[in-house]
Design a protein around this motif. Structure first.
Motif, short mmCIF file in Angstrom:
data_model
loop_
_atom_site.label_atom_id
_atom_site.label_comp_id
_atom_site.label_asym_id
_atom_site.label_seq_id
_atom_site.Cartn_x
_atom_site.Cartn_y
_atom_site.Cartn_z
N ILE A 55 0.79 -1.15 -0.04
CA ILE A 55 0.07 0.13 0.14
C ILE A 55 0.89 1.43 0.02
N THR A 56 1.97 1.31 0.94
CA THR A 56 2.87 2.59 0.96
C THR A 56 3.37 2.68 -0.71
N ASN A 57 3.65 1.53 -1.11
CA ASN A 57 4.36 1.44 -2.46
C ASN A 57 3.43 2.21 -3.55
N LEU A 58 2.08 2.01 -3.52
CA LEU A 58 1.24 2.26 -4.15
C LEU A 58 0.78 3.79 -4.11
N ILE A 59 0.85 4.28 -2.84
CA ILE A 59 0.34 5.81 -2.31
C ILE A 59 0.83 6.80 -3.51
N PRO A 60 2.16 7.11 -3.55
CA PRO A 60 2.79 8.18 -4.34
C PRO A 60 2.05 7.73 -5.80
N ILE A 61 1.90 6.56 -6.23
CA ILE A 61 1.34 6.22 -7.52
C ILE A 61 -0.01 6.79 -7.98
N VAL A 62 -0.78 6.71 -6.94
CA VAL A 62 -2.33 7.00 -7.09
C VAL A 62 -2.23 8.41 -7.10
N LEU A 63 -1.59 9.14 -5.94
CA LEU A 63 -1.52 10.64 -5.87
C LEU A 63 -1.14 11.09 -7.11
N CYS A 95 4.36 12.56 -15.32
CA CYS A 95 4.33 11.45 -16.29
C CYS A 95 5.67 10.74 -16.38
N ALA A 96 6.64 11.61 -16.37
CA ALA A 96 7.98 10.83 -16.83
C ALA A 96 8.32 10.17 -15.35
N VAL A 97 8.04 10.57 -14.25
CA VAL A 97 8.26 9.86 -13.04
C VAL A 97 7.45 8.72 -12.99
N LEU A 98 6.34 8.70 -13.29
CA LEU A 98 5.20 7.72 -13.14
C LEU A 98 5.55 6.51 -14.25
N ARG A 135 0.13 -4.19 -11.22
CA ARG A 135 -0.41 -3.71 -9.96
C ARG A 135 -0.52 -2.17 -9.80
N LEU A 136 0.70 -1.59 -10.40
CA LEU A 136 0.85 -0.13 -10.11
C LEU A 136 0.07 0.35 -11.35
N LEU A 137 0.04 -0.37 -12.51
CA LEU A 137 -0.62 0.37 -13.74
C LEU A 137 -2.03 0.37 -13.46
N VAL A 138 -2.74 -0.68 -12.82
CA VAL A 138 -4.16 -0.71 -12.51
C VAL A 138 -4.44 0.36 -11.58
N ALA A 139 -3.67 0.42 -10.52
CA ALA A 139 -3.94 1.66 -9.65
C ALA A 139 -3.78 2.69 -10.19
N SER A 176 -8.42 11.36 -2.21
CA SER A 176 -9.33 10.36 -2.09
C SER A 176 -8.91 8.92 -2.91
N THR A 177 -7.85 9.24 -3.63
CA THR A 177 -7.14 8.08 -4.31
C THR A 177 -6.44 7.05 -3.18
N VAL A 178 -6.26 7.75 -1.99
CA VAL A 178 -5.42 6.79 -1.43
C VAL A 178 -6.39 5.46 -0.88
N VAL A 179 -7.72 5.72 -0.85
CA VAL A 179 -8.50 4.37 -0.85
C VAL A 179 -8.12 3.45 -1.97
N ILE A 180 -8.00 3.87 -3.16
CA ILE A 180 -7.68 3.05 -4.18
C ILE A 180 -6.50 2.41 -4.07
#
Lengths: 103, 212
Positions: free
Chosen positions: A38-46, B163-166, B174-178, B201-205
């Motif tokens: 989850i902590t790995n995903l947080i920066p990605i979604v933000l 975009c360049a960072v992501l 999993r990261l792509l889906v999120a 709110s994307t923290v929930v995702i």
């Protein structure tokens, strides 16, 4: 004090505190795989949501304009494995040109 | 020797992006002093850009603080990793914490022995710090002189940087889906909620996608 200064100072203090706590806490606390995922995903979604807001909205309204052209060029440049500065400058130049052509 | 040289070139290359931050901050109606304060004290690119972006999109100070702090939280995770390598106490630990960022951690853990890992951390950390602050000032003063920042593409600099960072990280499914879910979610709700909420709110995702 303006709300901008409040945001600037409070975020700065909190972010430093997080950096310091990281150096000071035992690693075992964050070892659980779920916590790590989850902590790995947080920066990605933000960051993903930030891109959407910055490129496709104006004052919370959905807008398609010159910025979309810039982001499209950034994505093409990334796909072509161009270096970081080329990605950003390519996006900026494209966005600027489209913006000026419309005026 | 080459560890120091590599570290400092990363510092210069990444620090130069401070120009974009200084310019974007001023374009988004922050003062030159606020831009410089953020680069000196907050010193975390993504948090700095997001704070400025959230407020310029009409978000409250609170939503800017929450978003900026969440984005800065990964530095805490880097701190956990770096503490094992550096093993510091007191003032040196406090100093190391400030320069614990993506680049200093990344270049450090890429080294093969402990001495090089320490050298790389300090040289990259302070290299980025010095150049990032210098270029923030240059960018902020430059943008103030420009006027209409859209005509120079500055409104797209920050999303292009994100975009360049992501991009390189989205190879993992999993990261792509999120990422895609967060993007769609934020755009779907933006017209119906206060500014800033679509982002936080994307923290929930993240929690849902990362649960299992």
């Amino acid at each position: 004090m303006s709300s901008q200064w409040i945001a600037v100072i409070v975020t700065s203090v909190l972010c430093y505190a997080l950096k310091y706590i990281g150096h000071a806490i035992p690693e075992i606390w964050l070892a659980h795989p779920r916590v790590q995922r989850i902590t790995n995903l947080i920066p990605i979604v933000l960051l993903s949501a930030l891109v959407a807001m910055q490129a496709l909205t104006t004052k919370t309204k959905f807008v398609l304009d010159h910025r979309l052209a810039g982001i499209a060029v950034a994505l093409i440049a990334l796909k072509a494995k161009l270096p970081f500065p080329a990605v950003v400058i390519g996006a900026m130049a494209t966005s600027a040109i489209v913006y000026r052509l419309k005026i | 020797m080459s560890v120091k040289r590599d570290s400092l070139s990363v510092g210069l290359a990444v620090g130069a992006a401070g120009t974009a931050f200084g310019a974007v901050a001023v374009a988004d109606h922050f003062s030159v002093a606020q831009a410089c304060f953020l680069s000196f004290v907050l010193f975390s690119g993504a948090s700095q850009f997001s704070l400025v972006a959230v407020m310029s999109a009409g978000g409250s100070a609170l939503s800017a603080i929450v978003t900026g702090t969440f984005l800065g939280s990964r530095n805490g995770l880097y701190g956990v990793r770096m503490a094992q390598i550096l093993k510091l106490r007191g003032f040196k630990r406090a100093l190391a914490a400030q320069v614990t960022i993506d680049e200093s951690t990344g270049v450090s853990i890429a080294q093969t022995n402990l001495a090089d890992q320490k050298t790389a951390f300090w040289f990259t950390g302070f290299g980025v710090f010095v150049f990032w602050n210098l270029f923030t000032l240059i960018g902020a003063l430059g943008a103030r002189a420009i006027g209409d920042t859209s005509a120079w593409g500055l409104d797209v600099a920050s999303p292009a940087i994100f975009c360049a960072v992501l991009y390189p990280r989205l190879k993992e499914r999993r990261l792509l889906v999120a990422s895609v879910l967060a993007f769609i979610w934020a755009l779907s709700i933006t017209e119906f909620v206060p500014a800033g909420v679509p982002i936080i709110s994307t923290v929930v995702i993240a929690a849902l996608v990362g649960w299992n």
